[in-house]
Write a protein that holds these residues in place. Structure first.
Motif, PDB file in Angstrom:
ATOM      1  N   PRO A  30       0.843  -1.211   0.023  1.00 51.04           N
ATOM      2  CA  PRO A  30       0.049   0.050   0.044  1.00 51.04           C
ATOM      3  C   PRO A  30       0.909   1.071   0.092  1.00 51.04           C
ATOM      4  O   PRO A  30       1.914   1.224   0.614  1.00 51.04           O
ATOM      5  N   GLY A  75      -3.483   5.310   2.554  1.00 46.71           N
ATOM      6  CA  GLY A  75      -4.267   5.029   3.869  1.00 46.71           C
ATOM      7  C   GLY A  75      -4.252   6.013   4.692  1.00 46.71           C
ATOM      8  O   GLY A  75      -3.880   7.275   4.438  1.00 46.71           O
ATOM      9  N   GLN A 132       3.470  -3.812   8.735  1.00 41.41           N
ATOM     10  CA  GLN A 132       2.274  -4.135   7.989  1.00 41.41           C
ATOM     11  C   GLN A 132       1.320  -4.124   9.075  1.00 41.41           C
ATOM     12  O   GLN A 132      -0.019  -3.707   9.036  1.00 41.41           O
ATOM     13  N   ASP A 150       0.337  -0.913  10.423  1.00 37.31           N
ATOM     14  CA  ASP A 150      -0.321  -0.270   9.588  1.00 37.31           C
ATOM     15  C   ASP A 150      -1.682  -0.620   9.247  1.00 37.31           C
ATOM     16  O   ASP A 150      -2.731   0.205   9.432  1.00 37.31           O
ATOM     17  N   GLU A 151      -2.048  -2.041   9.499  1.00 37.01           N
ATOM     18  CA  GLU A 151      -3.286  -2.523   9.551  1.00 37.01           C
ATOM     19  C   GLU A 151      -4.304  -1.979  10.676  1.00 37.01           C
ATOM     20  O   GLU A 151      -5.500  -1.699  10.822  1.00 37.01           O
ATOM     21  N   ARG A 193      -5.046   1.520  10.308  1.00 35.30           N
ATOM     22  CA  ARG A 193      -6.445   1.581   9.414  1.00 35.30           C
ATOM     23  C   ARG A 193      -7.755   1.028  10.210  1.00 35.30           C
ATOM     24  O   ARG A 193      -8.853   1.524  10.144  1.00 35.30           O
ATOM     25  N   SER A 226      -5.847  -3.324   4.286  1.00 35.83           N
ATOM     26  CA  SER A 226      -5.159  -3.143   3.185  1.00 35.83           C
ATOM     27  C   SER A 226      -5.052  -4.168   1.963  1.00 35.83           C
ATOM     28  O   SER A 226      -5.106  -3.706   0.669  1.00 35.83           O
ATOM     29  N   TYR A 277      -2.906  -6.330   1.399  1.00 40.02           N
ATOM     30  CA  TYR A 277      -1.581  -6.590   0.925  1.00 40.02           C
ATOM     31  C   TYR A 277      -1.200  -8.020   1.489  1.00 40.02           C
ATOM     32  O   TYR A 277      -1.289  -8.423   2.567  1.00 40.02           O
ATOM     33  N   TYR A 322       5.342   3.109   4.290  1.00 37.46           N
ATOM     34  CA  TYR A 322       4.441   3.351   5.726  1.00 37.46           C
ATOM     35  C   TYR A 322       4.588   4.615   6.048  1.00 37.46           C
ATOM     36  O   TYR A 322       3.656   5.370   6.384  1.00 37.46           O
TER      37      TYR A 322
END
Length: 394
Positions: A80, A83, A344, A347-348, A351, A359, A361, A388
């Motif tokens: 990604p 976001g 990740q 980052d998730e 979100r 995402s 991904y 990111y």
């Protein structure tokens, strides 16, 4: 000596408690042998050898292309790039199956690194590899009422009470290797699960053997049929190998991981006696089989750099990198990008906190050999940190 073994044994206990046992063993034969160059050819006259190598031109072409792509280390970030901006003041708890597992520990390192970048706090609670320890660790995590909880390398169905408590408290859960497939999970309820696709791992492992042998190999597959996920991976590998008639499955060795240190050396000695030079390649569902096989190969006078040429279909723990880099009875592995997966996860969660969907991904498979490992002990692709950070700064 091999810290991953404690984790693997505990993982078997967890899977067995949740899903029971599946057993099986298949055997066959193959007419191939290894040349001085390490490439497999048939034991019949030269004309037959050529026919064997040419027996799957399309599969061989595709395998070579796939392996060449998977061995690249200079690939651009395809994850990604957009976001939600960083949501401030969050705290994560990472519940680890056991921190003696290099995979679990590697992801935890990535989570802490990414959290520091985004300005969050992280606490790691070690389940110490036992069902009781993991349940206690998860209970403690829920009691702390964090913003989110990471399920680090264990099956959440074995902590169903704790999962229910987290859901009641409105705490989102993200798994790493928590279920077999990447992405969101409804039961158990996970915002998303981070893992490579088992189908991709199985396919590239088989492709590596097809390409490495020029379409003519005698293969031994090592697996643990008591773990449904491992059995599924092994069956996929068999199916992929069958695409090339010149690649023959010599035997399918079902060795439970808790028994691997005792059984693998004996089985390998027996297989060497049984198949001799027809055994040119091996695929194992876990790298540790080759650590256990090494003494038997060494005792039989086999060269550390093969044949047989051995690839681990998944994991890529540091000891596997060491064997590959040192030419000690393992030629390749298909590792997880552990630190990147930790980023990740952060980052998730961001979100989830922002009300955005996952995402979607999934990291592509990568094949590590001595030629592309750069002497490292893990697979850490480039570009994800910058991507990111750019997302979170918006």
């Amino acid at each position: 000596m091999y810290p991953y073994r404690k984790t693997a044994v505990a993982a078997v206990a967890l899977w067995a408690a949740a899903l029971g046992l599946l057993v099986g063993c298949e055997r066959g034969s193959a007419p191939s042998t290894a040349t001085a160059s390490g490439r497999a050819t048939a034991t019949a006259p030269a004309a037959t050898a050529t026919a064997t190598a040419d027996g799957c031109p399309e599969a061989l072409r595709k395998a070579r292309a796939a392996v060449q792509a998977a061995e690249r280390t200079d690939t651009a970030w395809r994850g990604p790039r957009s976001g939600p901006a960083a949501v401030p003041d969050k705290t994560l708890v990472y519940v680890a199956q056991t921190m003696t597992n290099p995979g679990v520990a590697g992801v935890a390192k990535g989570v802490k690194e990414a959290a520091a970048t985004i300005g969050w706090n992280v606490r790691v609670i070690d389940g110490e590899g036992t069902p009781a320890g993991i349940q206690a660790a998860f209970s403690q995590a829920v009691t702390l009422r964090p913003s989110g909880i990471v399920i680090g390398g264990f099956d959440p169905r074995l902590t169903s009470q704790q999962v229910a408590r987290a859901e009641e408290a409105g705490i989102p859960l993200i798994g790493w290797h928590a279920v077999s497939s990447p992405g969101p999970s409804a039961s158990p309820k996970l915002f998303t699960n981070i893992t490579t696709r088992v189908e991709d791992v199985a396919r590239i492992s088989a492709d590596w053997v097809i390409a490495r042998s020029d379409g003519g190999a005698g293969v031994v597959v090592f697996t643990d049929d008591s773990i449904p996920f491992a059995r599924f991976k092994a069956q996929l590998i068999k199916g992929q190998l069958a695409r090339c008639p010149g690649v023959r499955l010599l035997t399918y060795e079902n060795i439970p991981i808790p028994d691997a240190s005792q059984r693998t050396p004996q089985e390998v000695s027996s297989l060497l006696s049984r198949f001799g030079r027809r055994w040119t390649h091996s695929i194992a569902i876990n790298d540790l089989y080759f650590a256990d096989a090494a003494p038997a190969f060494r005792a039989a006078g086999k060269p550390g750099d093969g044949p047989p040429f051995n690839i681990g279909a998944g994991d890529g723990d540091p000891s596997a990198f060491q064997r590959i880099n040192g030419g000690q009875f393992q030629a390749a592995t298909v590792p997880e990008p552990l630190t990147q997966q930790g980023w990740q996860i952060v980052d998730e969660f961001n979100r989830a906190f922002a009300g955005s969907p996952p995402s979607g991904y999934v990291a592509p498979v990568h094949v590590v050999t001595a030629d592309n490992s750069r002497g490292g002990t893990s697979w850490d692709p480039e570009g994800y940190r910058e991507a990111y950070e750019q997302i979170w700064r918006r």
